[in-house]
Design a protein around this motif. Structure first.
Motif, PDB file in Angstrom:
ATOM      1  N   MET A   1       0.850  -1.222  -0.038  1.00  0.00           N
ATOM      2  CA  MET A   1       0.042   0.032  -0.036  1.00  0.00           C
ATOM      3  C   MET A   1       0.694   1.266  -0.112  1.00  0.00           C
ATOM      4  O   MET A   1       0.680   2.243  -0.625  1.00  0.00           O
ATOM      5  N   GLN A   2       1.848   1.015   0.969  1.00  0.00           N
ATOM      6  CA  GLN A   2       2.876   2.467   0.855  1.00  0.00           C
ATOM      7  C   GLN A   2       3.384   2.616  -0.577  1.00  0.00           C
ATOM      8  O   GLN A   2       3.536   3.754  -1.010  1.00  0.00           O
ATOM      9  N   SER A   3       3.771   1.401  -1.053  1.00  0.00           N
ATOM     10  CA  SER A   3       4.379   1.576  -2.509  1.00  0.00           C
ATOM     11  C   SER A   3       3.402   2.143  -3.495  1.00  0.00           C
ATOM     12  O   SER A   3       3.744   3.075  -4.442  1.00  0.00           O
ATOM     13  N   PHE A   4       2.276   1.909  -3.504  1.00  0.00           N
ATOM     14  CA  PHE A   4       1.036   2.135  -4.460  1.00  0.00           C
ATOM     15  C   PHE A   4       0.925   3.854  -4.242  1.00  0.00           C
ATOM     16  O   PHE A   4       0.856   4.462  -5.033  1.00  0.00           O
ATOM     17  N   LEU A   5       0.740   4.371  -2.953  1.00  0.00           N
ATOM     18  CA  LEU A   5       0.411   5.406  -2.501  1.00  0.00           C
ATOM     19  C   LEU A   5       1.743   6.420  -3.071  1.00  0.00           C
ATOM     20  O   LEU A   5       1.483   7.573  -3.426  1.00  0.00           O
ATOM     21  N   LYS A   6       2.896   5.913  -3.033  1.00  0.00           N
ATOM     22  CA  LYS A   6       4.057   6.765  -3.360  1.00  0.00           C
ATOM     23  C   LYS A   6       4.058   6.827  -4.790  1.00  0.00           C
ATOM     24  O   LYS A   6       4.474   8.103  -5.072  1.00  0.00           O
ATOM     25  N   LYS A   7       3.752   5.922  -5.559  1.00  0.00           N
ATOM     26  CA  LYS A   7       3.558   5.897  -6.831  1.00  0.00           C
ATOM     27  C   LYS A   7       2.325   6.741  -7.384  1.00  0.00           C
ATOM     28  O   LYS A   7       2.373   7.439  -8.513  1.00  0.00           O
ATOM     29  N   GLN A   8       1.454   6.593  -6.718  1.00  0.00           N
ATOM     30  CA  GLN A   8      -0.138   7.009  -7.413  1.00  0.00           C
ATOM     31  C   GLN A   8      -0.703   8.324  -6.697  1.00  0.00           C
ATOM     32  O   GLN A   8      -1.740   8.623  -6.845  1.00  0.00           O
ATOM     33  N   TRP A   9       0.256   9.081  -5.798  1.00  0.00           N
ATOM     34  CA  TRP A   9      -0.351   9.928  -4.865  1.00  0.00           C
ATOM     35  C   TRP A   9      -0.895  11.035  -5.918  1.00  0.00           C
ATOM     36  O   TRP A   9      -2.009  11.608  -5.295  1.00  0.00           O
ATOM     37  N   PHE A  10      -0.380  11.307  -6.848  1.00  0.00           N
ATOM     38  CA  PHE A  10      -0.493  12.572  -7.451  1.00  0.00           C
ATOM     39  C   PHE A  10      -2.032  12.448  -8.054  1.00  0.00           C
ATOM     40  O   PHE A  10      -3.040  13.168  -8.163  1.00  0.00           O
ATOM     41  N   LEU A  11      -2.350  11.040  -8.894  1.00  0.00           N
ATOM     42  CA  LEU A  11      -3.627  10.739  -9.288  1.00  0.00           C
ATOM     43  C   LEU A  11      -4.781  10.740  -8.278  1.00  0.00           C
ATOM     44  O   LEU A  11      -5.805  11.288  -8.558  1.00  0.00           O
ATOM     45  N   ILE A  12      -4.367  10.091  -7.028  1.00  0.00           N
ATOM     46  CA  ILE A  12      -5.322  10.165  -5.934  1.00  0.00           C
ATOM     47  C   ILE A  12      -5.652  11.650  -5.593  1.00  0.00           C
ATOM     48  O   ILE A  12      -6.921  11.757  -5.544  1.00  0.00           O
ATOM     49  N   ALA A  13      -4.646  12.311  -5.219  1.00  0.00           N
ATOM     50  CA  ALA A  13      -4.977  13.639  -5.164  1.00  0.00           C
ATOM     51  C   ALA A  13      -5.830  14.564  -6.300  1.00  0.00           C
ATOM     52  O   ALA A  13      -6.710  15.433  -5.907  1.00  0.00           O
ATOM     53  N   LEU A  14      -5.620  14.146  -7.263  1.00  0.00           N
ATOM     54  CA  LEU A  14      -6.271  14.728  -8.574  1.00  0.00           C
ATOM     55  C   LEU A  14      -7.739  14.572  -8.314  1.00  0.00           C
ATOM     56  O   LEU A  14      -8.603  15.252  -8.492  1.00  0.00           O
ATOM     57  N   VAL A  15      -8.113  13.044  -8.117  1.00  0.00           N
ATOM     58  CA  VAL A  15      -9.445  12.851  -7.977  1.00  0.00           C
ATOM     59  C   VAL A  15     -10.178  13.417  -6.618  1.00  0.00           C
ATOM     60  O   VAL A  15     -11.536  14.085  -6.659  1.00  0.00           O
ATOM     61  N   VAL A  16      -9.373  13.544  -5.673  1.00  0.00           N
ATOM     62  CA  VAL A  16     -10.028  13.855  -4.509  1.00  0.00           C
ATOM     63  C   VAL A  16     -10.389  15.762  -4.538  1.00  0.00           C
ATOM     64  O   VAL A  16     -11.317  16.015  -4.114  1.00  0.00           O
TER      65      VAL A  16
END
Length: 340
Positions: A1-16
């Motif tokens: 999960m930590q690795s996923f968040l590190k790589k995809q944090w920008f996309l997650i933040a974009l959606v939020v």
């Protein structure tokens, strides 16, 4: 999960932030909206972002690409020639004026400033080629982008081409040039290489402020005029940007192989020909002196650019991973790096 968040944090933040911005915009009164608009100036934020991204690009690798420019020229032709032409053909399919114009904005902006080189490197490609495509397309976009938008949005908008050229030159070319000039100062260049990831995160954080501001304006438009897009309209425009990206990648790769470019050059051409930069697209879609002009009534023109960017993140990650695996099977070791 930590690795996923590190790589995809920008996309997650974009959606939020898009969801939060739409909600805030629907509940925000006009005085507070005006304050927010004054606080986040797209031209200033874009200039700062492009300065940071250009400052963190190491252009010392470009000598070999200058000696063999065919891959760079081919990728640039696809990026700023073929993609806008294909988008022009897809405009009649769009169900709203916002999406039709937004699709052309997404198609007409240049190659992204950092991600093309990152994914090229990950796929064991020649990142010198992708870097030079980035610099070339961004350097001429103040002329090419207004040309395509003027050609394709006649009757849909009334935006003076000369004003667009001046605004893009000031907000895109000058800060990009300043960043590269500073990068060539030895102490500053060493600083940019040591802190490349931090600079990239700062640039992306600035982009997110523009995304949030654009979503707030769209939310305000929904509240005052009702929803500006149907589910089918969203589906069509999102499908259109995916088709544009994949078609550009396939055509660029097919041409590169026909021209007998090396495998490393083919990977660079595929990514740099098909990727589009988010900051310039946001500038065009949201700045009051561009398509964000309230008199044009295009609050949702920003969404095709966001869709294109999100789609290329997913698609190109999968493609780069596949090519990286092939490179490992061929006893090549591509450089792994978190996309900026």
């Amino acid at each position: 999960m930590q690795s996923f968040l590190k790589k995809q944090w920008f996309l997650i933040a974009l959606v939020v932030l898009i969801a939060a911005g739409l909600a805030v915009g629907r509940s925000l009164d006009k005085p507070h909206l005006a304050q927010l608009t004054e606080l986040i100036q797209p031209r200033i934020v874009t200039a700062f972002v492009l300065f940071l991204m250009s400052f963190s690009l190491d252009s010392r690798q470009l000598q070999a690409s200058f000696r063999a420019p065919k891959p760079v020229l081919w990728a640039s032709l696809v990026n700023l020639g073929l993609v806008p032409l294909m988008a022009w053909g897809l405009m009649p399919l769009q169900q709203s004026r916002d999406f039709a114009v937004g699709l052309m904005i997404a198609a007409s902006v240049p190659c992204t400033l950092a991600a093309a080189s990152v994914w090229t490197r990950k796929a064991a490609g020649n990142d010198a080629v992708s870097l030079l495509v980035t610099l070339l397309t961004n350097g001429v976009c103040f002329l090419v982008t207004p040309f395509w938008l003027n050609m394709t949005t006649v009757g849909k908008t009334e935006l003076p081409m000369q004003d667009m050229i001046v605004q893009l030159f000031v907000s895109v070319v000058l800060p990009s040039l300043a960043g590269q000039l500073l990068q060539h100062v030895p102490p500053a260049g060493r600083f940019s290489m040591r802190h490349k990831t931090a600079i990239g995160v700062l640039a992306q954080a600035c982009i997110l402020t523009m995304v949030f501001s654009a979503a707030v304006k769209a939310g305000t438009a929904i509240e005052s005029t009702g929803p500006g897009a149907t589910a089918s309209g969203v589906f069509i425009v999102w499908g259109s940007v995916i088709v544009l990206h994949l078609a550009a990648m396939v055509v660029a790769l097919f041409g590169a192989r026909r021209f007998r470019f090396s495998q490393a050059d083919c990977a660079a051409v595929a990514f740099s020909a098909s990727q589009k930069t988010l900051p310039i697209g946001l500038l065009l879609a949201t700045d009051p002196k561009m398509f964000g002009n309230p008199t044009l009534g295009l609050p949702f023109a920003v969404f095709p650019m966001l869709m294109y960017h999100a789609s290329q993140l997913f698609i190109d990650t999968a493609v780069a991973d596949r090519w990286a695996a092939k490179a490992r099977r061929d006893n090549q070791e591509p450089t792994e790096e978190t996309p900026l």
